[in-house]
Every structure is written in structure tokens, then in C-alpha cells.
Write an enzyme that holds these catalytic residues in place. Structure first.
Site, PDB file in Angstrom:
ATOM      1  N   ASP A 172       0.878  -1.155   0.000  1.00  0.00           N
ATOM      2  CA  ASP A 172       0.000   0.000   0.000  1.00  0.00           C
ATOM      3  C   ASP A 172       0.933   1.226   0.000  1.00  0.00           C
ATOM      4  OD1 ASP A 172      -2.224   1.699   0.370  1.00  0.00           O
ATOM      5  OD2 ASP A 172      -1.918   1.675   2.534  1.00  0.00           O
TER       6      ASP A 172
ATOM      7  N   ASP B 178      -4.970   3.590  -3.071  1.00  0.00           N
ATOM      8  CA  ASP B 178      -6.134   4.434  -3.337  1.00  0.00           C
ATOM      9  C   ASP B 178      -5.744   5.909  -3.401  1.00  0.00           C
ATOM     10  OD1 ASP B 178      -8.726   4.961  -3.908  1.00  0.00           O
ATOM     11  OD2 ASP B 178      -9.563   4.300  -1.998  1.00  0.00           O
TER      12      ASP B 178
ATOM     13  N   ASP C  58      -3.573  12.307   0.552  1.00  0.00           N
ATOM     14  CA  ASP C  58      -4.799  13.063   0.263  1.00  0.00           C
ATOM     15  C   ASP C  58      -5.134  14.072   1.360  1.00  0.00           C
ATOM     16  OD1 ASP C  58      -5.320  12.022  -2.213  1.00  0.00           O
ATOM     17  OD2 ASP C  58      -6.716  10.488  -1.519  1.00  0.00           O
TER      18      ASP C  58
ATOM     19  N   ASP D 231      -1.753  -1.090   5.701  1.00  0.00           N
ATOM     20  CA  ASP D 231      -2.190  -0.575   7.004  1.00  0.00           C
ATOM     21  C   ASP D 231      -3.701  -0.415   7.117  1.00  0.00           C
ATOM     22  OD1 ASP D 231      -3.035   2.614   6.764  1.00  0.00           O
ATOM     23  OD2 ASP D 231      -1.790   1.864   5.139  1.00  0.00           O
TER      24      ASP D 231
ATOM     25  N   ASP E  53      -0.143   5.066   1.149  1.00  0.00           N
ATOM     26  CA  ASP E  53      -0.387   5.979   2.272  1.00  0.00           C
ATOM     27  C   ASP E  53      -0.273   5.245   3.607  1.00  0.00           C
ATOM     28  OD1 ASP E  53      -0.968   8.371   0.804  1.00  0.00           O
ATOM     29  OD2 ASP E  53      -2.899   7.499   0.259  1.00  0.00           O
TER      30      ASP E  53
END
Length: 241
Positions: free
Chosen positions: A8, A99, A19, A179, A10
């Protein structure tokens, strides 16, 4: 015979959420209340579209956004981990499923010269339009009820592994490092030879410990980490096997 590493972005590769970090560009470093309140669960990408439009309307330009995004710190031990992976590219394939968006991830990896560590980055595509606004699109459509509508990481992972198999690449095991809540779905794809590596104290770890108590544990081994250096030790152990 290779090991697939899945990251992942972030709060995993970087020690924050890109973001929410970008809000530092906004006037007084905050968003208007009505914009904050416009978020609907499962529609984060649409919400970020409105945030980027707001920043653009306020005259925040690409270079300022880039400076802000590339100032995000890497998670502890992550620089060491990525350097370790780079040295062992014959053993590991390495991808990101995130994402966030393609522009932010690209900026961070290029600024730190880690572009070559990752074979592929799967994330929401983003570009700046003629007005200088950052436009982000949904990565794909899917039918998974567990995930936000723009991205099911499990679908991405399954497709990648299948495509690799068609190219003659068969992974001996998959190590998934993440996470968040949206990292649980891809972890359910992992088999008993694989490793789920949730970051300590974050949503994925809490979700995994709940599922093991509910007698519905995931098949893979679970190894909790708080520094990338711990992940290195684990990968060294796997290489020796």
C-alpha cells in the site's frame, strides 16, 4: 522462482495520507466546512476531486502541490527496506496498489529515486487539466461489496498474479504490506504460504485480530511491523529458506 511484494502507499510507504497532507496547500491549511462535510462513505475519489478543484480555484498550482507532496516523510525504516529490495531484484517483484493517485505516487517515488524498485503501480489515474486543476479518475469498476467503489485491491492483485502466470511467472509466495481497512480484502486472497504484514496499531491489524478471534482467520501468516527494518529481517529469512 520469485516472491511478490505488494505495498500500500499511504501510511505504509509514506508516513501519512497524501490526500489529507495536500490540505496544507489550502488557504490557512484547511478546507471549508461545507467541503469537509461533502464526503460520503465509499466515494473518497469524488470527494478528492472536489478538494483538487477547490485548490485549483484558489490558485494552488502544480509546483506548489508537488513541493507539499514530496515533503511527506517516509515511514520509519522504509528507505532501508526499498534499498534492500532494489539489491535483491532477482528474488522480488514489487508492486504498489493504492487508493492515492498516479501523480502523487509518481512525484514521491521520483523525488526519492525509488521508481526503479516497483514493477508496477496500480492507483487512481490523475492528470492536470488545461486550467491547472488535478483531475482524478476511479481506477476501475468492480462488484466487490467490501471495497470503495473506485478500487478493489483484491481484484487488482488477482488480475496481476493471473497475468504474470500467463507470462510464465509463478510466485512462490506473496507478501502483502499495508495498514488500512481497504487492505483487508486483498489479504483474503493470500494462501497459507503467504504473509500479511499489517502495520502495528492501524486498521488492518485491528481487523485481522478481530477475524482471528471470530474463528474466521485468514489463511496466510500474519506478521505485524512498525518499521521497514523489521520487514527486511523477515524477507532475509524468506530468502534463506
Amino acid at each position: 522462482m520469485k516472491i511478490l511484494l505488494v505495498f500500500d502507499f499511504d501510511n505504509t510507504v509514506i508516513d501519512d495520507n497524501s490526500d489529507t497532507w495536500i490540505v496544507q496547500c489550502a488557504p490557512e491549511k484547511k478546507l471549508p466546512i461545507e467541503l469537509q462535510d461533502s464526503y460520503q462513505k465509499g466515494f473518497w475519489t469524488e470527494f478528492m476531486g472536489r478538494v483538487f478543484k477547490y485548490l485549483g480555484d484558489k490558485g494552488i498550482r502544480e509546483d506548489e502541490m508537488k513541493r507539499t507532496v514530496t515533503s511527506m516523510p517516509f515511514t520509519p525504516g522504509m528507505v532501508e527496506l526499498l534499498n534492500f529490495i532494489r539489491k535483491n531484484r532477482d528474488t522480488f517483484d514489487c508492486i504498489i496498489i493504492s487508493d492515492s493517485n498516479s501523480v502523487f505516487i509518481d512525484w514521491v517515488l521520483k523525488a526519492a529515486s525509488f521508481h526503479d524498485v516497483f514493477d508496477k503501480v496500480f492507483t487512481n489515474p490523475a492528470t492536470f487539466d488545461n486550467n491547472g486543476h488535478l483531475i482524478v479518475e476511479n481506477y476501475h469498476t468492480h462488484s466487490c461489496t467490501r471495497c470503495p467503489k473506485n478500487l478493489c485491491k483484491k481484484v487488482v492483485l488477482v488480475e496481476f498474479v493471473d497475468n504474470q502466470l500467463q507470462q510464465g511467472v509463478n510466485y512462490t509466495r506473496i507478501v502483502y504490506v499495508g495498514d488500512g481497512g481497504n487492505d483487508f480484502c486483498p489479504v483474503t486472497f493470500l494462501k497459507k504460504n503467504d504473509f500479511a504484514m499489517p502495520r502495528k496499531g492501524y486498521t488492518l491489524q485491528k481487523t485481522l485480530s478481530r477475524t482471528s478471534q471470530n474463528l474466521d482467520p485468514v489463511e496466510s501468516s500474519v506478521v505485524v511491523w512498525s518499521s521497514g527494518v523489521e520487514i527486511i529481517s523477515h524477507l532475509q529469512f524468506l530468502i534463506k529458506e
